[in-house]
Design a protein around this motif. Sequence first.
Motif, mmCIF file in Angstrom:
data_model
loop_
_atom_site.group_PDB
_atom_site.id
_atom_site.type_symbol
_atom_site.label_atom_id
_atom_site.label_comp_id
_atom_site.label_asym_id
_atom_site.label_seq_id
_atom_site.Cartn_x
_atom_site.Cartn_y
_atom_site.Cartn_z
ATOM 1 N N UNK A 239 48.108 65.704 -30.312
ATOM 2 C CA UNK A 239 47.313 66.181 -29.108
ATOM 3 C C UNK A 239 47.854 65.259 -27.856
ATOM 4 N N UNK A 240 48.071 64.203 -27.863
ATOM 5 C CA UNK A 240 48.830 63.111 -26.904
ATOM 6 C C UNK A 240 50.304 63.148 -27.106
ATOM 7 N N UNK A 241 50.747 63.820 -27.836
ATOM 8 C CA UNK A 241 52.297 63.837 -28.053
ATOM 9 C C UNK A 241 52.979 62.664 -28.785
ATOM 10 N N UNK A 242 51.987 62.178 -29.777
ATOM 11 C CA UNK A 242 52.700 61.143 -30.667
ATOM 12 C C UNK A 242 53.036 61.956 -31.979
ATOM 13 N N UNK A 243 54.297 62.194 -31.950
ATOM 14 C CA UNK A 243 54.973 63.209 -33.169
ATOM 15 C C UNK A 243 55.759 62.434 -34.102
ATOM 16 N N UNK A 244 56.199 61.361 -33.709
ATOM 17 C CA UNK A 244 57.095 60.421 -34.744
ATOM 18 C C UNK A 244 56.253 59.559 -35.722
#
Length: 470
Positions: free
Chosen positions: A334-339
Motif C-alpha cells: 500500500x505504501x509502495x514497498x514491492x521488493x
Amino acid sequence: MQIEQIYTGCLAQGAYYITSNKEAVIIDPLREIQPYLERLERDGVTLKFIFETHFHADFVSGHLDLSKETGALIVYGPTAKPNFDSIIAEDNQIFEIGNIKIKVLHTPGHTMESSTYLLIDENGKEHAIFSGDTLFIGDVGRPDLAQKAANKTQEELAGILYHSLRNKIMTLPDDVIVYPAHGAGSACGKNMSKETFSTIGEQKVKNYALRASMTESEFITEVLDGLTPPPAYFGMNVTMNKTGYKSFESVLSNGLKSLDANQFEQIANSTDAIILDTRPAQIFYKSFIPQSINIGIGGDFAPWVGTLIADVNQAILIVCEPGKEEETVTRLSRVGFDNILGHLKDGYASWIDANKETDTIHRISAEEFATKVDIEKDMVIDVRKENEYNAEHLDEAYSKPLAFINNWINELDPKEHFYIHCAGGYRSMIAASILQARGYRNFTEIDGGFNAIAKTDLPKSDFVCQSKVL
C-alpha cells in the motif's frame, strides 16, 4: 444511490464506492483491488469510472490494476499528466453514473491537479463532496508537498488553496456532506479530526482554515505553522501513482514465498535486505534475529515503514506471526514497498528450531525504571511526537521524535547509557531495534512508555526546555 466509505485505519485513508442504477464509481481506491471486485459482483454493477482526487503521496492507489481488471476509465482533474491513458477532466465537467452526476471542481493548492468531486443526486440536489486532500475534517491539506512539481513556494500553494476553498467549496450549501481522503493520523495534514465525515456548514464553524473572517495572509501563516517535514517515501509514492507500478498480484506472489531458516539466513547475508520483524513489541524484545527492525503489524505499520525505511526499492525479508504473511505484504504494498524477497517459513519458531543466533532488547517496567533512574543525571529519551511531549513529559527528558531518528541517532554517545520510551511501547521498541541494529546497546527501553511512567511518582512537567527539543 448508495455511498460506502471504505476506511482503512492504519493509513487513515478513505476510499469511496458509489452505485446508482447498475453503475458504479470508486474514488481513491487502495492498492489491493479484490475487495472492490467482490463488491461490484455482489451488487451486480459495472464500474464506469475510477476518480483520483490527486497524485497521492502517502499510499499507492489501485487505479491501474482496477482499470485493467474492469475496463473502467481513470479520471483526474485539470493539469494532471499521468503516464498512462486517463481522462483529464475540465473544471466543472460532469460525469453521469446511473441516475446521479459527479461534477469536477478543480481545487488546487495541496497539489496543482487536486480536485474535489461534487455528487449531485437523482433529484438534482448537491449531496456530497469527495474532497481528497483539499479539505479534511478540522483541517486542510498541507501545501508543501508539491512545491517542486508545481515550481511554486509553499506560501504560493497555500494562497492558491485559500482561494480554492473559498471559491469552490465554501460556496456550496451548508448541508452538503464532506467526505475527505484522510482522517486523524495521516501525515497529509496536521490537525485532522477523528471523525471521517462532516458537512460544509459544520466545517465553516469548526475548521480553523474556513474561518469566515480569515484573510489570505492569515490563512497562509496558520496553515504553514507547525508543519513537520513530510516522510521521505511520499515523493516515491507520487511517482508510482503517476507513472505506474507492478501489479499487486505479482508483489503478493513474491512476498508469500516461504523461506526456511537456512534460506532466509543465506539471503540476509548475501543481500542488503532489511529483516522486518512485525511481531508485537512484547514478544519481539525477548528474542529476535540479530539486526532485525521491529515494526509491529498491530500499529500504524505501513506509515512507519515508509517513514523509517523510506526507500520503496529497499529489499525486505519478513518475519511475522504465522497466518499474517498476506496481511503484511498487502500493507507494505500500500505504501509502495514491492521488493519483498519472502518470509520466514512457520514464523520465528523455525529460527529457534534451527538453533540460529538470536538477540534481545533490554526492557524494564515503568515501576523498575522509577526506582533506578536519576532524573538529574541519567539521559532519558522520549520518542513521542513533539506535541505529545509538549503536553506532558518526564522532567529532564529529551524530545527525540521517532520519525527523525535518522537525524539524531548519531548524536548519541554509544558509551553513555540512556533510557528510551514512547507513549505505550510500540514506537520505543521500533527505535530500540533501529538503535541496536546500528550498534547501540547501552540503553534500556521502558515497557508501557509514558502512560505507565505517568502512574509513578517520578516528576513530570508540561514546561518545554527548548534545549531538550530536537
